[in-house]
Design an enzyme around this catalytic site. Structure first.
Site, PDB file in Angstrom:
ATOM      1  N   LYS A 118       0.809  -1.275   0.107  1.00  0.00           N
ATOM      2  CA  LYS A 118      -0.103   0.018   0.073  1.00  0.00           C
ATOM      3  C   LYS A 118       0.864   1.308   0.034  1.00  0.00           C
ATOM      4  O   LYS A 118       0.680   2.152  -0.884  1.00  0.00           O
ATOM      5  CB  LYS A 118      -0.909  -0.014   1.197  1.00  0.00           C
ATOM      6  CG  LYS A 118      -1.757   1.335   1.492  1.00  0.00           C
ATOM      7  CD  LYS A 118      -2.831   1.113   2.270  1.00  0.00           C
ATOM      8  CE  LYS A 118      -2.162   1.334   4.130  1.00  0.00           C
ATOM      9  NZ  LYS A 118      -2.104   2.721   4.373  1.00  0.00           N
ATOM     10  N   SER A 119       1.964   1.348   0.935  1.00  0.00           N
ATOM     11  CA  SER A 119       2.791   2.500   0.815  1.00  0.00           C
ATOM     12  C   SER A 119       3.480   2.825  -0.262  1.00  0.00           C
ATOM     13  O   SER A 119       3.509   4.003  -0.754  1.00  0.00           O
ATOM     14  CB  SER A 119       3.792   2.273   2.085  1.00  0.00           C
ATOM     15  OG  SER A 119       3.237   2.480   3.374  1.00  0.00           O
ATOM     16  N   ARG A 125       2.766   5.886  -3.269  1.00  0.00           N
ATOM     17  CA  ARG A 125       4.136   6.584  -3.773  1.00  0.00           C
ATOM     18  C   ARG A 125       4.487   6.658  -5.152  1.00  0.00           C
ATOM     19  O   ARG A 125       4.629   7.318  -5.849  1.00  0.00           O
ATOM     20  CB  ARG A 125       5.437   6.172  -2.751  1.00  0.00           C
ATOM     21  CG  ARG A 125       5.222   6.614  -1.398  1.00  0.00           C
ATOM     22  CD  ARG A 125       6.525   5.759  -0.672  1.00  0.00           C
ATOM     23  NE  ARG A 125       6.398   6.602   0.809  1.00  0.00           N
ATOM     24  CZ  ARG A 125       5.673   6.315   1.772  1.00  0.00           C
ATOM     25  NH1 ARG A 125       4.479   5.750   1.544  1.00  0.00           N
ATOM     26  NH2 ARG A 125       5.760   6.646   2.924  1.00  0.00           N
ATOM     27  N   GLN A 180       4.614   9.370   6.754  1.00  0.00           N
ATOM     28  CA  GLN A 180       3.985  10.149   5.885  1.00  0.00           C
ATOM     29  C   GLN A 180       4.439  11.763   6.206  1.00  0.00           C
ATOM     30  O   GLN A 180       4.601  12.382   5.092  1.00  0.00           O
ATOM     31  CB  GLN A 180       2.469  10.136   6.443  1.00  0.00           C
ATOM     32  CG  GLN A 180       1.694   8.890   6.296  1.00  0.00           C
ATOM     33  CD  GLN A 180       0.393   8.768   6.682  1.00  0.00           C
ATOM     34  OE1 GLN A 180      -0.138   9.560   7.191  1.00  0.00           O
ATOM     35  NE2 GLN A 180      -0.229   7.581   6.630  1.00  0.00           N
ATOM     36  N   ASP A 186       1.573  -0.302  12.019  1.00  0.00           N
ATOM     37  CA  ASP A 186       0.615  -0.573  11.465  1.00  0.00           C
ATOM     38  C   ASP A 186      -0.035  -2.043  11.932  1.00  0.00           C
ATOM     39  O   ASP A 186      -1.042  -2.534  11.581  1.00  0.00           O
ATOM     40  CB  ASP A 186       0.438  -0.719   9.734  1.00  0.00           C
ATOM     41  CG  ASP A 186       0.543   0.667   9.368  1.00  0.00           C
ATOM     42  OD1 ASP A 186       0.074   1.649  10.103  1.00  0.00           O
ATOM     43  OD2 ASP A 186       1.036   0.824   8.328  1.00  0.00           O
ATOM     44  N   ARG A 209      -7.746  -2.629   9.231  1.00  0.00           N
ATOM     45  CA  ARG A 209      -6.780  -3.626  10.011  1.00  0.00           C
ATOM     46  C   ARG A 209      -7.519  -4.086  11.214  1.00  0.00           C
ATOM     47  O   ARG A 209      -7.317  -5.269  11.692  1.00  0.00           O
ATOM     48  CB  ARG A 209      -5.551  -2.848  10.407  1.00  0.00           C
ATOM     49  CG  ARG A 209      -4.748  -2.451   8.955  1.00  0.00           C
ATOM     50  CD  ARG A 209      -3.248  -2.155   9.433  1.00  0.00           C
ATOM     51  NE  ARG A 209      -2.669  -1.028   8.556  1.00  0.00           N
ATOM     52  CZ  ARG A 209      -2.303  -1.427   7.318  1.00  0.00           C
ATOM     53  NH1 ARG A 209      -2.648  -2.587   6.684  1.00  0.00           N
ATOM     54  NH2 ARG A 209      -1.860  -0.341   6.596  1.00  0.00           N
TER      55      ARG A 209
HETATM   56  C1  S3P Z   1       2.486   5.240   6.195  1.00  0.00           C
HETATM   57  C2  S3P Z   1       3.137   5.467   7.086  1.00  0.00           C
HETATM   58  C3  S3P Z   1       2.420   5.187   8.479  1.00  0.00           C
HETATM   59  C4  S3P Z   1       1.481   4.117   8.388  1.00  0.00           C
HETATM   60  C5  S3P Z   1       0.587   4.053   7.117  1.00  0.00           C
HETATM   61  C6  S3P Z   1       1.498   4.325   5.993  1.00  0.00           C
HETATM   62  C7  S3P Z   1       3.240   5.489   4.847  1.00  0.00           C
HETATM   63  O1  S3P Z   1       1.741   6.387   8.968  1.00  0.00           O
HETATM   64  O2  S3P Z   1       0.601   3.986   9.574  1.00  0.00           O
HETATM   65  O3  S3P Z   1      -0.318   3.184   6.988  1.00  0.00           O
HETATM   66  O4  S3P Z   1       2.810   4.997   3.762  1.00  0.00           O
HETATM   67  O5  S3P Z   1       4.144   6.315   4.724  1.00  0.00           O
HETATM   68  P1  S3P Z   1       2.529   7.622  10.079  1.00  0.00           P
HETATM   69  O6  S3P Z   1       3.594   8.079   8.943  1.00  0.00           O
HETATM   70  O7  S3P Z   1       1.258   8.513  10.294  1.00  0.00           O
HETATM   71  O8  S3P Z   1       3.096   6.693  11.127  1.00  0.00           O
END
Ligand code: S3P
Length: 448
Positions: free
Chosen positions: A21-22, A26, A171, A329, A402
């Site tokens: 997902k991340s 991106r 993030q 997560d 989740r």
């Molecule tokens: C993510 C960063 C995390 C994570 C989220 C995805 C990302 O959040 O919990 O599911 O893709 O950069 P935070 O940056 O708020 O910790």
């Protein structure tokens, strides 16, 4: 939709997971800022990435999705147009925070908004440093979405900053790194923990000089991570050609599922193993999990490998410090492993869990308590007594994908079926969750 999982069958076989997902967020967004056509294979097609793709459309970017192959025609940093209407980021803070940084880099005006759940999440953490860079951006009175971003005058650059993040957050870091593409000089970000470094790796592969280092700091439980980004004018990002690894945060549910279900042995192919994401594997191994990594290699700058997981007898552990951010997560899935373990598990230093898709500390405690698990909430974590596996029951998803998946797998070895209400939220990140569990042998029932 309600999802019910009943105990009984071991999980056996192989599975390949959807793209991370991340990385999907991106790859789609960075490709839109690049000059030329990008091609991304094994893209995650789900609720949250749909919000990102719709936002790109609103910004005048064309893209095409065929099965899991995403093509994006990037037109450079200056190629985005100001959207006519507010951008709806749905329930996805990653979409909102990353988009904010990209729109700053592009210099366009926009209003970024989302569901009531997204509007409750903290945004000062990006608004304040962006303002320090000279960005005209405002949150509402509570420091939350909607965020209003003004266009930047053509030819005007932003100030580079040296900034310390209050919480380790990929993030926030990524938002500021994207904004830094429009700043002259080097932007330096200090973070109190090792959050995932996908943005660093991807921007490097697109030609942006990014460096990272760490130093121990007295009085802190972990190292300070410092990231510098020194874009070269005029910034031109090369397009991406990559295959995304399977999502370790989706794999987490299958891993815990196999660990708690007697007789199970599963293999998960090509899972992303970025060190900022593998905290759950370390925690589970410390609990006695039989978890092996095979065929570790690097694919498009990210570590990838196969995971082999066998049913294991687990014991409780303590989780705190830098491990928390490396599994940020995974606490819903981890809590299920801890409920099935012998002896107590204590999680502390995890206040950030209160700012996720739900207040995950409160929601995990409330729903596991409904299933008879001995669990106590603390201000920054929870304590599970152990030796009290879940019993049959009906639980709530709290609008949190989740949490819904974690509660569903709790049923695999429980005293009877576990029914999760409003489980359609799972499609936000893992639309194949129930069919994949079915294929591995679980007793899963959907009621529309
Ligand atoms: C993510 C960063 C995390 C994570 C989220 C995805 C990302 O959040 O919990 O599911 O893709 O950069 P935070 O940056 O708020 O910790």
């Amino acid at each position: 939709m309600n999802l019910t999982i009943s105990p009984g069958a071991p999980l056996r076989g192989e599975a390949s997971l959807q793209g991370d997902k991340s990385l999907s967020h991106r790859a789609a967004l960075f490709a839109a800022l690049a000059q030329g056509e990008s091609c991304i294979d094994n893209f995650l097609v789900s609720g949250v990435t749909r919000a990102m793709l719709d936002a790109l459309t609103a910004l005048g970017i064309s893209w095409e999705l065929r099965d899991r192959r995403l093509s994006v025609r990037g037109r450079g940093l200056a190629g985005m147009r100001s959207p006519l209407e507010r951008i709806d980021c749905g329930n996805s803070a990653t979409t909102l925070r990353l988009l904010a940084g990209a729109l700053v880099a592009a210099g366009v005006s926009a209003v970024l908004d989302g569901t009531p759940g997204l509007r409750a999440r903290p945004m000062r953490r990006i608004v304040e440093p962006l303002q320090a860079m000279g960005v005209e951006i405002e949150a509402d009175e509570g420091g939350e979405a909607p965020l209003k971003l003004a266009a930047r005058l053509p030819g005007r650059s932003l100030a580079s900053i040296d900034y310390t993040l209050q919480v380790a957050s990929a993030q926030v870091k990524s938002c500021l790194m994207l904004a830094a593409l429009a700043a002259r000089g080097t932007t330096t970000l200090h973070e109190p923990g090792p959050s995932r470094d996908h943005t660093e790796r991807m921007l490097r592969s697109m030609g942006v000089p990014v460096e990272a280092g760490k130093r121990e700091a007295p009085g802190l439980s972990g190292p300070i991570i410092t990231t510098t980004i020194s874009p070269i004018y005029p910034v031109e990002l090369s397009p991406l050609h990559m295959t995304l690894p399977g999502d370790i945060s989706a794999a987490a549910f299958l891993i815990v599922a196999a660990l708690i279900t007697p007789g199970s042995e599963i293999t998960l192919r090509s899972v992303g193993l970025n060190p900022g994401r593998t905290g759950l594997l370390d925690a589970l191994r410390a609990m006695g999990a039989d978890l092996q990594v095979k065929g570790l290699s690097e694919v498009n700058g990210e570590p990838v490998g196969d995971l082999i997981v066998r049913y294991s007898s687990l014991h409780g552990i303590q989780v705190s410090g830098p491990l928390v951010v490396r599994m940020i997560d995974e606490f819903p899935a981890f809590a299920i492993a801890a409920a099935y373990a012998q002896g107590p598990t204590v999680v502390s230093g995890a206040l950030e869990l209160r700012h996720k898709e739900s207040d995950r500390i409160a929601a995990i405690c409330q729903e596991l308590d409904r299933l008879g698990v001995k669990i106590a909430e603390t201000p920054d974590g929870f304590r599970i007594q152990g030796n009290t596996p879940p019993r049959s029951g009906t639980v709530q998803a709290h609008g949190d994908h989740r949490l819904a998946m974690a509660l569903a797998i709790a049923g695999l070895s429980a005293g009877g079926p576990v029914r999760v209400r409003q489980a359609e939220i799972i499609a936000e990140s893992f639309p194949d969750f129930d069919t994949m569990l079915l294929r591995l042998g679980a007793h899963v029932k959907r009621e529309e």
